[in-house]
Write an enzyme that holds these catalytic residues in place. Sequence first.
Site, PDB file in Angstrom:
ATOM      1  N   THR A  14       0.803  -1.223   0.000  1.00 37.36           N
ATOM      2  CA  THR A  14       0.000   0.000   0.000  1.00 37.36           C
ATOM      3  C   THR A  14       0.834   1.270   0.000  1.00 37.36           C
ATOM      4  O   THR A  14       0.496   2.255  -0.667  1.00 37.36           O
ATOM      5  CB  THR A  14      -0.924  -0.009   1.244  1.00 37.36           C
ATOM      6  OG1 THR A  14      -1.854  -1.074   1.082  1.00 37.36           O
ATOM      7  CG2 THR A  14      -1.683   1.291   1.395  1.00 37.36           C
ATOM      8  N   SER A  60       1.318  -7.620  -1.267  1.00 33.63           N
ATOM      9  CA  SER A  60       2.016  -8.695  -0.551  1.00 33.63           C
ATOM     10  C   SER A  60       1.193  -9.968  -0.434  1.00 33.63           C
ATOM     11  O   SER A  60       1.729 -11.014  -0.054  1.00 33.63           O
ATOM     12  CB  SER A  60       2.466  -8.218   0.830  1.00 33.63           C
ATOM     13  OG  SER A  60       1.384  -8.117   1.716  1.00 33.63           O
ATOM     14  N   GLN A 273      -3.881 -21.441  18.741  1.00 29.96           N
ATOM     15  CA  GLN A 273      -4.725 -20.414  18.100  1.00 29.96           C
ATOM     16  C   GLN A 273      -4.732 -19.131  18.916  1.00 29.96           C
ATOM     17  O   GLN A 273      -5.157 -18.094  18.432  1.00 29.96           O
ATOM     18  CB  GLN A 273      -6.154 -20.941  17.965  1.00 29.96           C
ATOM     19  CG  GLN A 273      -6.250 -22.068  16.984  1.00 29.96           C
ATOM     20  CD  GLN A 273      -7.644 -22.683  16.917  1.00 29.96           C
ATOM     21  OE1 GLN A 273      -8.617 -22.093  17.365  1.00 29.96           O
ATOM     22  NE2 GLN A 273      -7.729 -23.862  16.348  1.00 29.96           N
TER      23      GLN A 273
END
Length: 337
Positions: A14, A60, A273
């Site tokens: 960006t 990306s 997680q």
Amino acid sequence: MDNKKICLVHTGGTIGMTRSERGYVPKEGYLSTLLEEISDLKVDGMPEYDLYELSPLLDSSNMAVTEWNRIGEKIASLYDKYDGFVILHGTDTMAYTASSLSFMLENVKKPIILTGSQIPLCEVRSDGRDNLITSLLIAASGEVREVCLYFGGKLLRGNRSMKVSADGLLAFDSPNMQPLAEAGINIRYLPTVPPPETDLPFEFCPFSEVPIGVLKVFPGINFSLFNVVIAEKLKGVVLETFGSGNIPGEGNALLPIIRSAFAAGAVITVCSQCPEGTVSLGAYAASSELVSAGAVSGYDMTTEAAVAKLYYLFSKGYSKEKIKELMETNLRGELTK
Ligand code: ASP
């Protein structure tokens, strides 16, 4: 800082994008004109830099092994010429690239800082200006000599970082390690445990295309559906488990799969997680069998770091026993045991 020279490598993302009918897109040669307009880059106290643009410039989300190798190769070819490196990169996979570079660039003794922005430099409210200027200053200071990621006021160890916000300007964090530095009114370097020291010379170890997979377990997962993929197709597997390493069904449905995968040469690494905290295999019955079946603990490694480390260790050509041992060893400050 006067004589410091920084290598600025633009890979896409960006920060250097321009508007198009299809949304923001990278544009060759455009970043240098944007940098010309930032007069602060030329004031006293800013280091000198040379800009290198990789081709093609990429969002990306399109980066993988080939692109990581290309970035690593660029740094390696210019390593002796510069005091530090700033890599402009898209935010989406910046933590993966930072993790990969931390392994493929061996015995790093210079600052290598990845940065980017959530809003392009061509927009008034861009966060790219500060991210770029502060990264250049940190690289020139030479205070932190490892692969790191600077974003939104925080300098993070590259292989501990993760993208935590899709649209916030404080988009990165390293939940299992305090920042290496914080940039407020002053840039404050914080006391942290450095990566293991080495006297060996800098070396570049490009990655090979290794079949790696990430499997996130969820309540009700039917492991047998993944049997063929895990046991026959993949070399490295990162299992994203519940909490401290727990698997549904006390892991039992997974055990034969892990055993045959291991017999076929695969290495299965258990990560959590939860962004914060560590895997502790054996703490519950739900995880205790995994070790005897051949899985290794990823401790508090991020999934990004575990994926990059598997690529690295398989690319080095080590045996699966050696890879198992090294997955559980702190090589670059990526895990705490
Ligand atoms: N899609 C962009 C990229 O990762 C997002 C960004 O740079 O913020 O390249």
